[in-house]
Motif scaffolding. Structure first.
Motif, PDB file in Angstrom:
ATOM      1  N   TYR A 184       0.832  -1.214   0.000  1.00  0.00           N
ATOM      2  CA  TYR A 184       0.000   0.000   0.000  1.00  0.00           C
ATOM      3  C   TYR A 184       0.863   1.258   0.000  1.00  0.00           C
ATOM      4  CZ  TYR A 184      -3.116   3.718   1.173  1.00  0.00           C
ATOM      5  OH  TYR A 184      -3.771   4.909   1.133  1.00  0.00           O
ATOM      6  N   ALA A 185       1.922   1.230   0.807  1.00  0.00           N
ATOM      7  CA  ALA A 185       2.800   2.410   0.875  1.00  0.00           C
ATOM      8  C   ALA A 185       3.407   2.694  -0.497  1.00  0.00           C
ATOM      9  CB  ALA A 185       3.891   2.183   1.915  1.00  0.00           C
ATOM     10  N   ALA A 186       3.766   1.617  -1.206  1.00  0.00           N
ATOM     11  CA  ALA A 186       4.383   1.803  -2.522  1.00  0.00           C
ATOM     12  C   ALA A 186       3.384   2.373  -3.533  1.00  0.00           C
ATOM     13  CB  ALA A 186       4.935   0.475  -3.027  1.00  0.00           C
ATOM     14  N   ILE A 187       2.103   2.035  -3.343  1.00  0.00           N
ATOM     15  CA  ILE A 187       1.079   2.572  -4.254  1.00  0.00           C
ATOM     16  C   ILE A 187       0.727   4.006  -3.864  1.00  0.00           C
ATOM     17  CG2 ILE A 187      -1.339   2.343  -4.979  1.00  0.00           C
ATOM     18  CD1 ILE A 187      -0.976  -0.717  -4.528  1.00  0.00           C
ATOM     19  N   TRP A 188       0.569   4.214  -2.549  1.00  0.00           N
ATOM     20  CA  TRP A 188       0.105   5.507  -2.038  1.00  0.00           C
ATOM     21  C   TRP A 188       1.139   6.610  -2.299  1.00  0.00           C
ATOM     22  CZ3 TRP A 188       1.484   7.740   3.120  1.00  0.00           C
ATOM     23  CH2 TRP A 188       0.751   8.921   3.368  1.00  0.00           C
ATOM     24  N   VAL A 189       2.410   6.281  -2.030  1.00  0.00           N
ATOM     25  CA  VAL A 189       3.467   7.270  -2.252  1.00  0.00           C
ATOM     26  C   VAL A 189       3.845   7.207  -3.734  1.00  0.00           C
ATOM     27  CG1 VAL A 189       5.757   8.056  -1.579  1.00  0.00           C
ATOM     28  CG2 VAL A 189       4.258   6.988   0.116  1.00  0.00           C
ATOM     29  N   ARG A 190       3.267   8.091  -4.508  1.00  0.00           N
ATOM     30  CA  ARG A 190       3.442   8.058  -5.960  1.00  0.00           C
ATOM     31  C   ARG A 190       4.904   8.230  -6.358  1.00  0.00           C
ATOM     32  NH1 ARG A 190      -1.684   8.285  -8.477  1.00  0.00           N
ATOM     33  NH2 ARG A 190      -2.636   6.632  -7.256  1.00  0.00           N
ATOM     34  N   GLY A 191       5.282   7.485  -7.381  1.00  0.00           N
ATOM     35  CA  GLY A 191       6.657   7.589  -7.865  1.00  0.00           C
ATOM     36  C   GLY A 191       7.575   6.552  -7.262  1.00  0.00           C
ATOM     37  N   THR A 192       7.012   5.703  -6.359  1.00  0.00           N
ATOM     38  CA  THR A 192       7.850   4.727  -5.666  1.00  0.00           C
ATOM     39  C   THR A 192       8.098   3.492  -6.522  1.00  0.00           C
ATOM     40  OG1 THR A 192       6.889   5.503  -3.604  1.00  0.00           O
ATOM     41  CG2 THR A 192       8.088   3.420  -3.529  1.00  0.00           C
ATOM     42  N   MET A 193       7.077   3.068  -7.275  1.00  0.00           N
ATOM     43  CA  MET A 193       7.163   1.807  -8.017  1.00  0.00           C
ATOM     44  C   MET A 193       8.351   1.788  -8.972  1.00  0.00           C
ATOM     45  SD  MET A 193       4.987  -0.461  -7.205  1.00  0.00           S
ATOM     46  CE  MET A 193       3.364  -0.748  -6.497  1.00  0.00           C
ATOM     47  N   GLY A 194       8.655   2.979  -9.557  1.00  0.00           N
ATOM     48  CA  GLY A 194       9.767   3.062 -10.510  1.00  0.00           C
ATOM     49  C   GLY A 194      11.081   2.595  -9.904  1.00  0.00           C
ATOM     50  N   ALA A 195      11.208   2.730  -8.577  1.00  0.00           N
ATOM     51  CA  ALA A 195      12.445   2.317  -7.917  1.00  0.00           C
ATOM     52  C   ALA A 195      12.679   0.830  -8.109  1.00  0.00           C
ATOM     53  CB  ALA A 195      12.379   2.655  -6.422  1.00  0.00           C
TER      54      ALA A 195
ATOM     55  N   THR B 268      -6.658  -4.725   7.739  1.00  0.00           N
ATOM     56  CA  THR B 268      -5.513  -3.972   7.215  1.00  0.00           C
ATOM     57  C   THR B 268      -5.782  -3.513   5.780  1.00  0.00           C
ATOM     58  OG1 THR B 268      -4.133  -5.451   8.521  1.00  0.00           O
ATOM     59  CG2 THR B 268      -3.008  -4.001   6.977  1.00  0.00           C
ATOM     60  N   ALA B 269      -6.298  -4.435   4.971  1.00  0.00           N
ATOM     61  CA  ALA B 269      -6.603  -4.087   3.579  1.00  0.00           C
ATOM     62  C   ALA B 269      -7.684  -3.001   3.517  1.00  0.00           C
ATOM     63  CB  ALA B 269      -7.064  -5.338   2.827  1.00  0.00           C
ATOM     64  N   LEU B 270      -8.681  -3.133   4.402  1.00  0.00           N
ATOM     65  CA  LEU B 270      -9.760  -2.142   4.435  1.00  0.00           C
ATOM     66  C   LEU B 270      -9.227  -0.769   4.854  1.00  0.00           C
ATOM     67  CD1 LEU B 270     -12.859  -1.795   4.153  1.00  0.00           C
ATOM     68  CD2 LEU B 270     -13.018  -2.179   6.617  1.00  0.00           C
ATOM     69  N   PHE B 271      -8.338  -0.775   5.843  1.00  0.00           N
ATOM     70  CA  PHE B 271      -7.746   0.482   6.296  1.00  0.00           C
ATOM     71  C   PHE B 271      -7.009   1.167   5.148  1.00  0.00           C
ATOM     72  CE2 PHE B 271      -4.126   2.921   7.849  1.00  0.00           C
ATOM     73  CZ  PHE B 271      -4.769   3.804   8.713  1.00  0.00           C
ATOM     74  N   GLY B 272      -6.269   0.369   4.364  1.00  0.00           N
ATOM     75  CA  GLY B 272      -5.549   0.920   3.223  1.00  0.00           C
ATOM     76  C   GLY B 272      -6.507   1.555   2.221  1.00  0.00           C
ATOM     77  N   ALA B 273      -7.572   0.828   1.924  1.00  0.00           N
ATOM     78  CA  ALA B 273      -8.544   1.331   0.940  1.00  0.00           C
ATOM     79  C   ALA B 273      -9.179   2.629   1.434  1.00  0.00           C
ATOM     80  CB  ALA B 273      -9.614   0.268   0.693  1.00  0.00           C
ATOM     81  N   LEU B 274      -9.568   2.659   2.707  1.00  0.00           N
ATOM     82  CA  LEU B 274     -10.207   3.864   3.251  1.00  0.00           C
ATOM     83  C   LEU B 274      -9.233   5.028   3.295  1.00  0.00           C
ATOM     84  CD1 LEU B 274     -12.380   2.391   6.145  1.00  0.00           C
ATOM     85  CD2 LEU B 274     -13.138   3.251   3.924  1.00  0.00           C
ATOM     86  N   HIS B 275      -7.991   4.732   3.685  1.00  0.00           N
ATOM     87  CA  HIS B 275      -6.976   5.789   3.758  1.00  0.00           C
ATOM     88  C   HIS B 275      -6.792   6.438   2.391  1.00  0.00           C
ATOM     89  CE1 HIS B 275      -2.761   7.338   3.842  1.00  0.00           C
ATOM     90  NE2 HIS B 275      -3.166   7.784   5.022  1.00  0.00           N
ATOM     91  N   TYR B 276      -6.769   5.594   1.365  1.00  0.00           N
ATOM     92  CA  TYR B 276      -6.579   6.113   0.012  1.00  0.00           C
ATOM     93  C   TYR B 276      -7.772   6.971  -0.411  1.00  0.00           C
ATOM     94  CZ  TYR B 276      -4.696   6.243  -4.707  1.00  0.00           C
ATOM     95  OH  TYR B 276      -4.149   6.654  -5.889  1.00  0.00           O
ATOM     96  N   LEU B 277      -8.980   6.467  -0.066  1.00  0.00           N
ATOM     97  CA  LEU B 277     -10.183   7.211  -0.460  1.00  0.00           C
ATOM     98  C   LEU B 277     -10.260   8.554   0.233  1.00  0.00           C
ATOM     99  CD1 LEU B 277     -12.811   4.338  -0.542  1.00  0.00           C
ATOM    100  CD2 LEU B 277     -11.883   5.603  -2.478  1.00  0.00           C
ATOM    101  N   ASN B 282      -0.123  10.345  -2.221  1.00  0.00           N
ATOM    102  CA  ASN B 282       0.899  11.276  -1.760  1.00  0.00           C
ATOM    103  C   ASN B 282       1.793  11.571  -2.968  1.00  0.00           C
ATOM    104  OD1 ASN B 282       3.163  12.489  -0.667  1.00  0.00           O
ATOM    105  ND2 ASN B 282       3.206  11.184   1.153  1.00  0.00           N
ATOM    106  N   GLU B 283       1.539  12.731  -3.619  1.00  0.00           N
ATOM    107  CA  GLU B 283       2.216  13.015  -4.883  1.00  0.00           C
ATOM    108  C   GLU B 283       3.371  13.981  -4.737  1.00  0.00           C
ATOM    109  OE1 GLU B 283      -0.709  12.450  -8.621  1.00  0.00           O
ATOM    110  OE2 GLU B 283      -1.483  13.725  -7.006  1.00  0.00           O
ATOM    111  N   VAL B 284       4.346  13.784  -5.585  1.00  0.00           N
ATOM    112  CA  VAL B 284       5.495  14.695  -5.639  1.00  0.00           C
ATOM    113  C   VAL B 284       5.044  15.936  -6.415  1.00  0.00           C
ATOM    114  CG1 VAL B 284       7.852  14.950  -6.508  1.00  0.00           C
ATOM    115  CG2 VAL B 284       7.084  12.738  -5.603  1.00  0.00           C
ATOM    116  N   SER B 285       5.334  17.111  -5.850  1.00  0.00           N
ATOM    117  CA  SER B 285       4.885  18.336  -6.515  1.00  0.00           C
ATOM    118  C   SER B 285       5.957  18.846  -7.482  1.00  0.00           C
ATOM    119  CB  SER B 285       4.590  19.407  -5.466  1.00  0.00           C
ATOM    120  OG  SER B 285       5.798  19.765  -4.830  1.00  0.00           O
TER     121      SER B 285
END
Lengths: 232, 300
Positions: A184-195, B268-277, B282-285
């Protein structure tokens, strides 16, 4: 996507060598196979997963061998990544601000090196769980027990085998939970998978999430210093 | 192969869906009066013959037990114990016919991960269904009597079937039929308990005041029962369990760890899904990229 001050393609920073990625993907594939085969025997409602392996009897003999592949892969990866995963003072600051971590407010977090405290915890928890799974796995594996008896003259009692079954299940559930967090961390933190796919991340990814690592890479001259060419 | 039909099955391993419970047939039982056994091993031979099993010739180490243990081919075994009775000073030769006890609450069935590899029939027999067995050996761990054995040839589990194939056509088990002293008796469970009371009465009249029936409640009773002259010390009879029950380790493994484990993984999987929603990625600007570029180019 990127706005105002983007003067062109982002800087690429090398994060993993080819052999590190190969090591990781051998583990990733074997872990998924272990997860599917293991869960098929864990709960009756998941027994259908054994169909991916051609039935329960195949799961029975295949799972331990995949486990040996995974354990070997982890041992090599452990040695490779150990230096970068040693705990340091910053880790506790980072963990103390876990709320900011979950909120994605990286600007409130200390500058971290190659790995943050969360990644280190994934590393160390697997470093504990993999040996537990390996030892208890041997206790549930007929050829493994025969090997232990012939090699070390160790004959497991029935209660030891029962304990092995219980501990193996608990350790496996824990490992799966950590694996979910890892993915999940690798998906959530964008740009990680490329590593792990191409071996590189963008400089901005390094700046945002592992600034001290990026600065070290730059200082040591490992980041290509590419000024915009005049043609652009 | 048995002639019992699916409707005769009351319990099935690794099966969560509950079928409508068929009416419970008359429960059967085998009663073994240990005091009447002369150790002739006719039961062992009959078992091998009826079930078409062959035990390789072993080695003699100076004991009567032959072979030394239960094997995938030996589903029943006479176990011999020489015991000096401290009260009477007599040497007693205790002979117990070991084999599956056909527990009312079978640990093997509870531990088995393969749907339908172990079934319990309405008459109480616990039977292994070879075609569904995957050879994992969990039944060995579930069993409180250390009975099932995995064959290293075909990787299947084997144990006494209580001759379910003979029973289905109205015959008694092969061992009971072969026994020359009626130490092995077969009938309905009620009949066998009544028979045991008679035999225990006789033993008591002969001075075995601790004689009794072995039908251990820890596993809900068994469909193979013993009459023992020393029912207060079952352990004398080649380590027969004093108070057998499914190991708490097995209960935890097949109970709480299974349900809690699935729940924790799901949560755990549910927590991940909810957190994402809720939080989004978390994007690089662009600012981050620009800072990195400035750093790499040595400006600053």
């Amino acid at each position: 996507m990127s706005t105002q001050s983007d003067p062109g393609a982002p800087v690429k920073v090398r994060r993993y060598s080819g052999s590190a990625r190969l090591n990781h993907w051998i583990m990733a594939i074997s872990f998924v196979l272990l997860l599917l085969s293991g869960l098929s025997l864990f709960h009756p409602s998941l027994f259908f997963l054994s169909g991916f392996f051609g039935g329960g009897a195949n799961v029975r003999w295949l799972h331990p061998w995949i486990g040996l592949v995974f354990a070997t892969g982890f041992f090599l990866l452990f040695l490779r990544f150990l230096p970068a995963n040693l705990p340091e003072r910053t880790d506790f600051t980072w963990l103390g601000r876990i709320g900011h971590v979950l909120a994605g407010r990286d600007e409130y977090l200390p500058e971290v090196g190659k790995y943050n405290a969360g990644q280190k915890m994934v590393f160390w928890s697997q470093a504990i769980l993999v040996p537990i799974l390996l030892v208890t796995g041997f206790g549930l594996w007929t050829p493994g027990l025969e090997f232990a008896e012939q090699t070390f003259a160790f004959k497991a009692t029935m209660d030891q085998k029962r304990l092995a079954a219980l501990v193996h299940a608990i350790a496996a559930v824990t490992a799966i939970v950590i694996w979910i967090i890892h993915i999940y961390a690798a998906i959530w933190v964008r740009g990680t998978m490329g590593a792990m796919t191409r071996g590189t991340v963008t400089g901005g990814w390094g700046w945002r999430h592992h600034r001290r690592w990026l600065k070290d890479e730059v200082a040591d001259g490992r980041v290509e210093n590419k000024k915009p060419s005049p043609a652009e | 192969m048995t002639s019992f039909q699916p409707l005769d099955v009351v319990r099935k391993s690794a099966t969560v869906t509950t079928a409508p419970p068929p009416k419970r047939d008359v429960e059967v039982a085998k009663l073994i009066d240990v005091s009447k056994c002369i150790g002739c091993k006719a039961c062992q031979s009959a078992c091998l013959e009826w079930n078409d099993l062959k035990e390789p010739v072993g080695t003699n180490v100076g004991v009567y037990d032959n072979p030394h243990d239960l094997t995938p081919n030996t589903w029943t075994l006479m176990r011999f114990t020489e015991w000096e009775n401290p009260k009477s000073g007599n040497l007693e030769w205790l002979i117990r016919k070991d084999g599956c006890m056909h527990c009312e609450d079978p640990g093997c069935l509870k531990a088995c991960p393969s749907p339908g590899a172990i079934v319990q029939y309405a008459n109480g027999i616990v039977d292994f269904q070879k075609e569904h067995c995957i050879g994992c050996g969990y039944c060995e761990k579930g069993c409180p009597f250390n009975i099932p054995r995995i064959s290293r040839i075909d990787n299947k589990a084997y144990k006494c079937s209580l001759c379910s194939d003979r029973l289905a056509i109205g015959q008694q088990p092969a061992c009971a039929k072969a026994c020359p002293t009626q130490a092995i008796m077969f009938g309905t469970k009620t009949e066998m308990i009544a028979q045991a009371e008679k035999n225990v009465g006789i033993l008591k009249s002969r001075g075995f005041d601790k004689a009794g029936l072995y039908n251990p409640p820890g596993v809900g009773g068994t469909h193979v029962m013993y009459v023992l002259h020393h029912a207060d010390q079952p352990n004398l009879y080649a380590g027969l369990a004093d108070n057998p029950r499914i190991s708490p380790l097995i209960e935890a493994w097949k109970g709480v760890s299974k349900y809690a484990g699935m729940a924790i993984i799901g949560a755990t999987a549910l927590f991940g899904a909810l957190h994402y929603l809720v939080k989004g990625p978390n994007e690089v600007s662009g600012h981050d990229e620009a800072e990195a570029k400035r750093l790499a180019e040595g400006r600053k």
